[in-house]
Design a protein around this motif. Structure first.
Motif, PDB file in Angstrom:
ATOM      1  N   GLN A  49     -21.230  45.928 -37.438  1.00 45.08           N
ATOM      2  CA  GLN A  49     -21.840  47.179 -36.990  1.00 45.08           C
ATOM      3  C   GLN A  49     -23.363  46.999 -36.933  1.00 45.08           C
ATOM      4  OE1 GLN A  49     -20.528  50.068 -39.859  1.00 45.08           O
ATOM      5  NE2 GLN A  49     -18.519  50.317 -38.927  1.00 45.08           N
ATOM      6  N   PHE A  50     -23.924  47.306 -35.769  1.00 48.29           N
ATOM      7  CA  PHE A  50     -25.365  47.218 -35.591  1.00 48.29           C
ATOM      8  C   PHE A  50     -25.802  48.444 -34.805  1.00 48.29           C
ATOM      9  CE2 PHE A  50     -23.594  42.927 -35.756  1.00 48.29           C
ATOM     10  CZ  PHE A  50     -24.284  42.409 -36.845  1.00 48.29           C
ATOM     11  N   TRP A  51     -26.495  49.337 -35.477  1.00 58.13           N
ATOM     12  CA  TRP A  51     -26.852  50.606 -34.864  1.00 58.13           C
ATOM     13  C   TRP A  51     -27.936  50.439 -33.798  1.00 58.13           C
ATOM     14  CZ3 TRP A  51     -22.707  51.305 -36.646  1.00 58.13           C
ATOM     15  CH2 TRP A  51     -22.270  52.200 -37.613  1.00 58.13           C
ATOM     16  N   TYR A  52     -27.832  51.270 -32.756  1.00 59.27           N
ATOM     17  CA  TYR A  52     -28.879  51.317 -31.740  1.00 59.27           C
ATOM     18  C   TYR A  52     -30.145  51.935 -32.340  1.00 59.27           C
ATOM     19  CZ  TYR A  52     -24.879  50.837 -28.562  1.00 59.27           C
ATOM     20  OH  TYR A  52     -23.747  50.409 -27.941  1.00 59.27           O
ATOM     21  N   VAL A 162     -17.378  53.906 -16.481  1.00 61.76           N
ATOM     22  CA  VAL A 162     -17.377  53.068 -17.678  1.00 61.76           C
ATOM     23  C   VAL A 162     -18.791  52.555 -17.927  1.00 61.76           C
ATOM     24  CG1 VAL A 162     -16.528  50.939 -18.737  1.00 61.76           C
ATOM     25  CG2 VAL A 162     -14.988  52.351 -17.353  1.00 61.76           C
ATOM     26  N   LEU A 163     -19.205  52.620 -19.178  1.00 57.78           N
ATOM     27  CA  LEU A 163     -20.492  52.065 -19.606  1.00 57.78           C
ATOM     28  C   LEU A 163     -20.222  51.141 -20.780  1.00 57.78           C
ATOM     29  CD1 LEU A 163     -23.575  51.934 -19.515  1.00 57.78           C
ATOM     30  CD2 LEU A 163     -23.643  54.056 -20.838  1.00 57.78           C
ATOM     31  N   LEU A 164     -20.628  49.898 -20.639  1.00 61.59           N
ATOM     32  CA  LEU A 164     -20.371  48.877 -21.657  1.00 61.59           C
ATOM     33  C   LEU A 164     -21.686  48.331 -22.196  1.00 61.59           C
ATOM     34  CD1 LEU A 164     -18.323  46.819 -23.046  1.00 61.59           C
ATOM     35  CD2 LEU A 164     -18.769  45.345 -21.067  1.00 61.59           C
ATOM     36  N   CYS A 165     -21.778  48.216 -23.501  1.00 61.06           N
ATOM     37  CA  CYS A 165     -22.929  47.572 -24.133  1.00 61.06           C
ATOM     38  C   CYS A 165     -22.423  46.350 -24.899  1.00 61.06           C
ATOM     39  CB  CYS A 165     -23.633  48.526 -25.085  1.00 61.06           C
ATOM     40  SG  CYS A 165     -24.376  49.966 -24.296  1.00 61.06           S
ATOM     41  N   THR A 166     -22.885  45.185 -24.508  1.00 59.80           N
ATOM     42  CA  THR A 166     -22.450  43.957 -25.176  1.00 59.80           C
ATOM     43  C   THR A 166     -23.436  42.837 -24.840  1.00 59.80           C
ATOM     44  OG1 THR A 166     -20.541  42.517 -25.602  1.00 59.80           O
ATOM     45  CG2 THR A 166     -20.920  43.188 -23.314  1.00 59.80           C
ATOM     46  N   GLY A 167     -23.142  41.655 -25.285  1.00 59.17           N
ATOM     47  CA  GLY A 167     -24.052  40.540 -25.087  1.00 59.17           C
ATOM     48  C   GLY A 167     -24.214  40.136 -23.630  1.00 59.17           C
ATOM     49  N   ALA A 168     -25.365  39.579 -23.324  1.00 61.00           N
ATOM     50  CA  ALA A 168     -25.637  39.098 -21.971  1.00 61.00           C
ATOM     51  C   ALA A 168     -24.666  37.982 -21.583  1.00 61.00           C
ATOM     52  CB  ALA A 168     -27.080  38.607 -21.871  1.00 61.00           C
ATOM     53  N   VAL A 169     -24.147  37.263 -22.570  1.00 63.50           N
ATOM     54  CA  VAL A 169     -23.220  36.161 -22.298  1.00 63.50           C
ATOM     55  C   VAL A 169     -21.885  36.659 -21.762  1.00 63.50           C
ATOM     56  CG1 VAL A 169     -24.273  34.662 -24.032  1.00 63.50           C
ATOM     57  CG2 VAL A 169     -22.369  36.155 -24.682  1.00 63.50           C
ATOM     58  N   MET A 170     -21.638  37.971 -21.848  1.00 62.15           N
ATOM     59  CA  MET A 170     -20.360  38.525 -21.397  1.00 62.15           C
ATOM     60  C   MET A 170     -20.436  39.052 -19.972  1.00 62.15           C
ATOM     61  SD  MET A 170     -18.957  37.811 -24.217  1.00 62.15           S
ATOM     62  CE  MET A 170     -17.291  38.384 -23.932  1.00 62.15           C
ATOM     63  N   GLU A 171     -21.529  38.800 -19.273  1.00 62.07           N
ATOM     64  CA  GLU A 171     -21.739  39.381 -17.942  1.00 62.07           C
ATOM     65  C   GLU A 171     -20.617  39.048 -16.963  1.00 62.07           C
ATOM     66  OE1 GLU A 171     -25.041  39.466 -14.290  1.00 62.07           O
ATOM     67  OE2 GLU A 171     -25.442  38.308 -16.123  1.00 62.07           O
ATOM     68  N   ASP A 172     -20.255  37.787 -16.854  1.00 57.79           N
ATOM     69  CA  ASP A 172     -19.229  37.387 -15.887  1.00 57.79           C
ATOM     70  C   ASP A 172     -17.870  38.013 -16.201  1.00 57.79           C
ATOM     71  OD1 ASP A 172     -21.116  35.879 -14.556  1.00 57.79           O
ATOM     72  OD2 ASP A 172     -20.495  33.970 -15.446  1.00 57.79           O
ATOM     73  N   LEU A 173     -17.522  38.054 -17.474  1.00 61.00           N
ATOM     74  CA  LEU A 173     -16.229  38.609 -17.862  1.00 61.00           C
ATOM     75  C   LEU A 173     -16.207  40.124 -17.649  1.00 61.00           C
ATOM     76  CD1 LEU A 173     -13.461  37.904 -18.991  1.00 61.00           C
ATOM     77  CD2 LEU A 173     -14.366  38.289 -21.293  1.00 61.00           C
ATOM     78  N   ALA A 174     -17.304  40.803 -17.939  1.00 60.20           N
ATOM     79  CA  ALA A 174     -17.377  42.249 -17.724  1.00 60.20           C
ATOM     80  C   ALA A 174     -17.168  42.591 -16.255  1.00 60.20           C
ATOM     81  CB  ALA A 174     -18.711  42.787 -18.209  1.00 60.20           C
ATOM     82  N   VAL A 186     -32.139  48.045 -20.932  1.00 60.67           N
ATOM     83  CA  VAL A 186     -31.811  47.082 -21.982  1.00 60.67           C
ATOM     84  C   VAL A 186     -31.721  47.811 -23.319  1.00 60.67           C
ATOM     85  CG1 VAL A 186     -32.519  44.992 -23.192  1.00 60.67           C
ATOM     86  CG2 VAL A 186     -32.971  45.222 -20.730  1.00 60.67           C
ATOM     87  N   PRO A 187     -30.550  47.806 -23.958  1.00 56.01           N
ATOM     88  CA  PRO A 187     -30.404  48.499 -25.241  1.00 56.01           C
ATOM     89  C   PRO A 187     -31.107  47.757 -26.364  1.00 56.01           C
ATOM     90  CG  PRO A 187     -28.391  47.313 -24.708  1.00 56.01           C
ATOM     91  CD  PRO A 187     -29.290  47.180 -23.511  1.00 56.01           C
ATOM     92  N   LYS A 188     -31.656  48.516 -27.309  1.00 57.96           N
ATOM     93  CA  LYS A 188     -32.310  47.951 -28.479  1.00 57.96           C
ATOM     94  C   LYS A 188     -31.583  48.417 -29.739  1.00 57.96           C
ATOM     95  CE  LYS A 188     -35.637  46.231 -25.920  1.00 57.96           C
ATOM     96  NZ  LYS A 188     -35.762  44.768 -25.687  1.00 57.96           N
ATOM     97  N   ARG A 198     -27.105  43.662 -23.326  1.00 59.45           N
ATOM     98  CA  ARG A 198     -27.337  44.351 -22.063  1.00 59.45           C
ATOM     99  C   ARG A 198     -26.309  45.469 -21.891  1.00 59.45           C
ATOM    100  NH1 ARG A 198     -30.877  41.735 -18.551  1.00 59.45           N
ATOM    101  NH2 ARG A 198     -30.793  43.779 -17.528  1.00 59.45           N
ATOM    102  N   CYS A 199     -26.585  46.321 -20.914  1.00 57.79           N
ATOM    103  CA  CYS A 199     -25.648  47.370 -20.525  1.00 57.79           C
ATOM    104  C   CYS A 199     -25.013  46.992 -19.190  1.00 57.79           C
ATOM    105  CB  CYS A 199     -26.373  48.709 -20.384  1.00 57.79           C
ATOM    106  SG  CYS A 199     -26.836  49.479 -21.931  1.00 57.79           S
ATOM    107  N   TYR A 200     -23.773  47.409 -19.022  1.00 54.24           N
ATOM    108  CA  TYR A 200     -23.033  47.172 -17.790  1.00 54.24           C
ATOM    109  C   TYR A 200     -22.341  48.477 -17.398  1.00 54.24           C
ATOM    110  CZ  TYR A 200     -23.521  42.421 -19.644  1.00 54.24           C
ATOM    111  OH  TYR A 200     -24.027  41.259 -20.165  1.00 54.24           O
ATOM    112  N   ALA A 201     -22.250  48.738 -16.113  1.00 60.15           N
ATOM    113  CA  ALA A 201     -21.622  49.981 -15.664  1.00 60.15           C
ATOM    114  C   ALA A 201     -21.000  49.796 -14.292  1.00 60.15           C
ATOM    115  CB  ALA A 201     -22.642  51.115 -15.631  1.00 60.15           C
ATOM    116  N   ASN A 202     -20.095  50.729 -13.949  1.00 57.62           N
ATOM    117  CA  ASN A 202     -19.480  50.712 -12.623  1.00 57.62           C
ATOM    118  C   ASN A 202     -19.949  51.897 -11.785  1.00 57.62           C
ATOM    119  OD1 ASN A 202     -18.162  52.757 -13.958  1.00 57.62           O
ATOM    120  ND2 ASN A 202     -16.076  52.023 -13.513  1.00 57.62           N
TER     121      ASN A 202
END
Length: 211
Positions: A49-52, A162-174, A186-188, A198-202
């Protein structure tokens, strides 16, 4: 107690101090209840758990409220600090659920749904399929397995957005499993993390238009 002062009983200084403390606590509780029903829960690193940061949580909460619309429904999947901010902002008519493994969050009552990403579709009947205007997820681990299983939950719950917050390394899979594109915003976090997030969305984020 004596009856010398016109029959009016007198409290000892100790009793009076205790009574004043009690009234002060009740006043504080009343103030907290009137401002928000939310209880703050600290992050637990052992549960990943890592809070924004407050700024990020507030920005994402406002984004979510705007995206879901009037009387909208928001599902927060493994995003407890965002849930807390959404409840703090108290958007009228907006329903928010928290799907989370950590049972400490059961203090949130009916808003809390116990959730284990290893069993992504083990959800209560009240969470009907495709019933949420927006699903926000932040998988606890940066692994393909974790994101894929979380994606099953997201796909089951969402009406579309959908809004996803996860690592930049997950970009292709997202992109490949959820059709999500990386956002400008960019979330902090409150603490420095080794991995870039990073954040990802559709859908087009209102946040991105401000950058």
């Amino acid at each position: 107690m004596d009856d010398d002062d016109d029959g009016v009983p007198q409290l000892s200084s100790h009793t009076l101090a205790a009574l004043q403390e009690f009234y002060a606590e009740q006043a504080q509780k009343s103030t907290r209840d009137s401002e928000s029903d939310i209880v703050s829960v600290d992050e637990d690193w052992q549960l990943s758990q890592f809070w924004y940061s407050d700024e990020t949580a507030r920005s994402l909460a406002k984004e979510a409220i705007d995206a879901c619309g009037e009387n909208g429904r928001i599902a927060c999947v493994s995003t407890p600090s965002l849930y807390q901010k959404l409840k703090e902002l108290s958007a009228e008519g907006v329903t928010v659920y928290l799907l989370e493994y950590d049972r400490r969050f059961s203090v949130y009552g009916e808003d809390f749904i116990f959730y284990d990403y290893n069993d992504p579709l083990n959800l209560p009947e009240r969470l009907e399929p495709h019933s949420f205007d927006l699903v926000i997820a932040d998988p606890p681990y940066l692994s393909d397995e974790c994101l894929r299983k979380t994606a099953e939950t997201v796909t089951y719950l969402t009406k579309g957005k959908v809004l996803l917050c996860t690592g930049a390394v997950m970009e292709d899979l997202a992109l490949s499993i959820l059709g999500l594109k990386i956002c400008k915003f960019v979330p902090k976090h409150t603490r420095s993390l080794a991995n870039e997030f990073r954040c990802y969305a559709n859908y087009p984020l209102a946040l991105d238009s401000l950058l």
